[in-house]
Design an enzyme around this catalytic site. Sequence first.
Site, PDB file in Angstrom:
ATOM      1  N   TYR A   1       6.498  -9.742 -66.523  1.00  0.00           N
ATOM      2  CA  TYR A   1       7.119 -11.062 -66.324  1.00  0.00           C
ATOM      3  C   TYR A   1       6.226 -11.863 -65.394  1.00  0.00           C
ATOM      4  O   TYR A   1       5.824 -11.372 -64.327  1.00  0.00           O
ATOM      5  CB  TYR A   1       8.517 -10.924 -65.700  1.00  0.00           C
ATOM      6  CG  TYR A   1       9.128 -12.261 -65.300  1.00  0.00           C
ATOM      7  CD1 TYR A   1       9.968 -12.933 -66.167  1.00  0.00           C
ATOM      8  CD2 TYR A   1       8.849 -12.836 -64.060  1.00  0.00           C
ATOM      9  CE1 TYR A   1      10.519 -14.163 -65.821  1.00  0.00           C
ATOM     10  CE2 TYR A   1       9.395 -14.063 -63.706  1.00  0.00           C
ATOM     11  CZ  TYR A   1      10.225 -14.715 -64.586  1.00  0.00           C
ATOM     12  OH  TYR A   1      10.759 -15.931 -64.241  1.00  0.00           O
TER      13      TYR A   1
ATOM     14  N   GLU B   1       7.513 -20.273 -67.408  1.00  0.00           N
ATOM     15  CA  GLU B   1       7.854 -18.850 -67.426  1.00  0.00           C
ATOM     16  C   GLU B   1       7.344 -18.188 -68.699  1.00  0.00           C
ATOM     17  O   GLU B   1       7.599 -18.673 -69.801  1.00  0.00           O
ATOM     18  CB  GLU B   1       9.370 -18.689 -67.328  1.00  0.00           C
ATOM     19  CG  GLU B   1       9.851 -17.251 -67.406  1.00  0.00           C
ATOM     20  CD  GLU B   1      11.368 -17.158 -67.427  1.00  0.00           C
ATOM     21  OE1 GLU B   1      11.967 -17.048 -66.347  1.00  0.00           O
ATOM     22  OE2 GLU B   1      11.947 -17.216 -68.539  1.00  0.00           O
TER      23      GLU B   1
END
Length: 340
Positions: A62, A150
Amino acid sequence: MGTEQRGVALAKSLDDVKTISANILGNVLVTLQTGEKGRKVNKVLIAQDVYYPGETPTKEFYVSVLLDRAKGRNTIMYSTEGGMDIETVAHDTPHLIFKEEIDPKVGLRDFQCRKIGFNLGLSGEALKGMTKFIASLYKAYEATDSSMFEINPVLKTSDNKIIAVDSKVSLDGNALFRHPDLLAMRDVTEEDPTEVEAGEHNLNYVKLDGNVGCMVNGAGLAMATMDIIKLSGGEPANFLDVGGTANAARVEQAFRIILKDPKVKAILVNIFGGIVRCDRVAQGIVDAYKNMGSINVPIIIRLQGTNAVEAKKIIDESGLKVYSAIALQEAADLVKKVVG
C-alpha cells in the site's frame, strides 16, 4: 434491479469479460465506500491481469501521498499490507503503517525513496523499481494538484517489476482550472445530482442528513449557522453558500435546491450585508418566494449588516409567511420553535 457486491472480478477469457461486464453494468454496487444505498454501475474498467505465475512469489503493498494538514506537509504513507482496507490495517496492526514526511523546502529526496523500499523489505531490482515508482508517484501527486493519491495495491510481480494495480485519486477542485484535461474526465453520474445542479448555478452546496435547510453568504457564516442550528435542537440539512450576489434569481435557485430534500422541515436564511446590501437581498427573497408560488416549510430570515432595518421592513410588509429575525439567537429560537 439486482445488487452486485463484487466490484472486482477476474476474467480468464474474452467470453468471461463479456459475461462479467453484462452482470455488473446497470446493477447497484454496494461497498463500504458507497454506503447501504450503493451506486449504479455505468462503466466497467477492463485491465490486464498482472498476477502472472513465476518462481518468486508476488507481494502487494500500500502506498499513498496525502497532505498532513496538522503539520502542513505532504506525507507518503505506506505499508507491507497492500490489497487490504488501510483503516483496518491501521486499527489492527498499526506497527505496519509507515510515514515519510516531505520537507516543502527541498521536496522528496532520493534517500527517502530508498528508505521506503527498504522498509517494505525490498532489495535488488525490486528496490530499484520501487524507488523509481515512489519518485514518479510523488511527481504525479504534485503535477495534478491532488489532495490524495492512493495506490492499493502496488504489486511486486514474480519477476520483480513494480506495478500500480489499483488507485484512488482525490483532486483539489479549486485547482481544476489548471487541468482542463482532468476536468474533461469528470463523471457527474458518480456525484450527488443536487450538488451537480448547484454547481451549474455557481452555488456552493453540500448535502447533509439534517432537517433544517441553510442559505448563507460566506463559508464562515455558513459554518456558524450550522452550529447554531445544532445548538437549537435541529440538524443542518445542507451547507449552501450563495456568495456575494444574492439576487432574486440566485435566491430562487437556492430555495429550489434546498427544497429538493424531502427531509427539510424549515429553512434558515442568514445573510450578512457587506458587499451586498440587506434590502436588496430581502427584495430578492420576496421576488423569489412569489415567483415560486408557495413554499410549504417555514422560513426564518435573518439579515444583518448594511440596511438591515430596511430589509426587515421589506420582509415584514411583504405578506409572506416567513419569520424575521435580527439577532442570531433570535433566529436560533425561531428554528427551535418551528422544528419542534
